[in-house]
Design a protein around this motif. Structure first.
Motif, PDB file in Angstrom:
ATOM      1  N   ASP A 278       7.141   3.341 -11.060  1.00 17.49           N
ATOM      2  CA  ASP A 278       7.186   3.496  -9.600  1.00 17.49           C
ATOM      3  C   ASP A 278       6.543   2.286  -8.941  1.00 17.49           C
ATOM      4  O   ASP A 278       5.550   1.753  -9.440  1.00 17.49           O
ATOM      5  CB  ASP A 278       6.439   4.762  -9.184  1.00 17.49           C
TER       6      ASP A 278
ATOM      7  N   ASN B 118       5.094   0.287  -5.207  1.00 17.45           N
ATOM      8  CA  ASN B 118       4.318   0.615  -4.009  1.00 17.45           C
ATOM      9  C   ASN B 118       5.205   0.802  -2.773  1.00 17.45           C
ATOM     10  O   ASN B 118       6.299   0.252  -2.678  1.00 17.45           O
ATOM     11  CB  ASN B 118       3.243  -0.452  -3.758  1.00 17.45           C
ATOM     12  N   SER B 119       4.706   1.585  -1.817  1.00 18.34           N
ATOM     13  CA  SER B 119       5.487   1.947  -0.629  1.00 18.34           C
ATOM     14  C   SER B 119       5.724   0.761   0.311  1.00 18.34           C
ATOM     15  O   SER B 119       6.774   0.680   0.953  1.00 18.34           O
ATOM     16  CB  SER B 119       4.833   3.103   0.116  1.00 18.34           C
ATOM     17  N   ARG B 120       4.793  -0.163   0.410  1.00 23.20           N
ATOM     18  CA  ARG B 120       4.994  -1.329   1.279  1.00 23.20           C
ATOM     19  C   ARG B 120       6.206  -2.134   0.824  1.00 23.20           C
ATOM     20  O   ARG B 120       7.021  -2.578   1.638  1.00 23.20           O
ATOM     21  CB  ARG B 120       3.751  -2.217   1.300  1.00 23.20           C
TER      22      ARG B 120
ATOM     23  N   LYS C 284       8.732  -0.944  -0.831  1.00 17.23           N
ATOM     24  CA  LYS C 284       9.911  -0.132  -0.517  1.00 17.23           C
ATOM     25  C   LYS C 284      10.330  -0.331   0.936  1.00 17.23           C
ATOM     26  O   LYS C 284      11.517  -0.395   1.242  1.00 17.23           O
ATOM     27  CB  LYS C 284       9.636   1.348  -0.790  1.00 17.23           C
ATOM     28  N   ASP C 285       9.347  -0.443   1.822  1.00 20.63           N
ATOM     29  CA  ASP C 285       9.655  -0.690   3.241  1.00 20.63           C
ATOM     30  C   ASP C 285      10.362  -2.035   3.418  1.00 20.63           C
ATOM     31  O   ASP C 285      11.327  -2.146   4.186  1.00 20.63           O
ATOM     32  CB  ASP C 285       8.380  -0.669   4.093  1.00 20.63           C
TER      33      ASP C 285
ATOM     34  N   GLU D  87      13.871  -1.729   2.141  1.00 24.27           N
ATOM     35  CA  GLU D  87      14.665  -0.950   3.098  1.00 24.27           C
ATOM     36  C   GLU D  87      15.128  -1.831   4.265  1.00 24.27           C
ATOM     37  O   GLU D  87      16.282  -1.745   4.700  1.00 24.27           O
ATOM     38  CB  GLU D  87      13.856   0.228   3.610  1.00 24.27           C
TER      39      GLU D  87
ATOM     40  N   LYS E  66      14.987   6.130  -0.060  1.00 26.42           N
ATOM     41  CA  LYS E  66      13.850   5.258  -0.370  1.00 26.42           C
ATOM     42  C   LYS E  66      12.780   5.969  -1.202  1.00 26.42           C
ATOM     43  O   LYS E  66      12.215   5.380  -2.122  1.00 26.42           O
ATOM     44  CB  LYS E  66      13.253   4.726   0.929  1.00 26.42           C
ATOM     45  N   ASP E  67      12.503   7.227  -0.924  1.00 26.73           N
ATOM     46  CA  ASP E  67      11.448   7.933  -1.654  1.00 26.73           C
ATOM     47  C   ASP E  67      11.844   8.246  -3.094  1.00 26.73           C
ATOM     48  O   ASP E  67      11.010   8.682  -3.886  1.00 26.73           O
ATOM     49  CB  ASP E  67      11.018   9.202  -0.912  1.00 26.73           C
TER      50      ASP E  67
ATOM     51  N   GLU F  99       2.982   0.826  -9.473  1.00 24.60           N
ATOM     52  CA  GLU F  99       1.866   1.737  -9.190  1.00 24.60           C
ATOM     53  C   GLU F  99       1.623   2.754 -10.284  1.00 24.60           C
ATOM     54  O   GLU F  99       0.495   3.170 -10.507  1.00 24.60           O
ATOM     55  CB  GLU F  99       2.118   2.479  -7.875  1.00 24.60           C
TER      56      GLU F  99
END
Length: 181
Positions: free
Chosen positions: A8, A10-12, A14-15, A18, A37-38, A158
């Motif tokens: 997996d 990190n979310s940043r 992924k942003d 996107e 995205k999730d 992560e």
């Protein structure tokens, strides 16, 4: 239960992916089912239908592996498709930096899982992040979308996670069963 193991990010990151993907979506007019995205991850091993005992063995195997790649940075740089950009069925992001390390991680995982009775995948492992699946006829991706470093996004690994995948009409639902963060 249907299981797989994934890395997996990190979310940043992924942003950032996107934001770039929004541009790509305007350029591709085909009938694509875009991955939410999730649900983005890099699959390390698809297990398939498994028993409760096999799930427990997978967790034991994961605990035995040194995940030196955890918290390392990888670089997404290549927009591509399987089986090829000329006959796109699965649209994905490929790696520039970190590909070798993920391949080595996947091999360590395969070797550990053999000890617990799981079969080794004989296909070559290609680390990638699936962005979408073509629901219609295969199509050719425009050359301007295949330029090197169109994305050029760094991401941090992560965790390594064992997921259960439940197939639903709305799309797959991923349930985290065990994670090494």
């Amino acid at each position: 239960m249907r299981l797989f193991i994934a890395a997996d990010i990190n979310s940043r990151s992924k942003d950032l992916i996107e934001n770039k993907l929004n541009y790509i979506k305007t350029e591709i007019k085909n009938d694509i089912k875009w991955t939410e995205k999730d649900k983005w991850h890099l699959t390390l091993k698809f297990i398939g239908e498994s028993s409760t005992q096999e799930k427990e063995n997978l967790i034991k195997a994961l605990k035995n592996i040194d995940f030196a790649e955890k918290n390392e940075y990888i670089q997404f740089a290549k927009f591509d498709a399987f089986p090829s950009p000329d006959s796109a069925r699965v649209i994905y992001l490929g790696l520039d930096r970190g590909e070798k390390e993920l391949i080595e991680l996947q091999q360590r995982l395969e070797n550990e899982l053999i000890k617990y009775g799981f079969e080794k995948d004989e296909r070559d492992y290609i680390p990638h992040l699936t962005l979408g699946r073509n629901k219609g006829e295969a199509f050719k991706i425009k050359k301007e979308l295949l330029v090197p470093n169109l994305f050029n996004i760094y991401a941090r690994i992560e965790s390594i996670t064992l997921y259960q995948s439940q197939l639903k009409k709305s799309g797959p639902e991923y349930i985290e069963l065990f994670s090494i963060k």
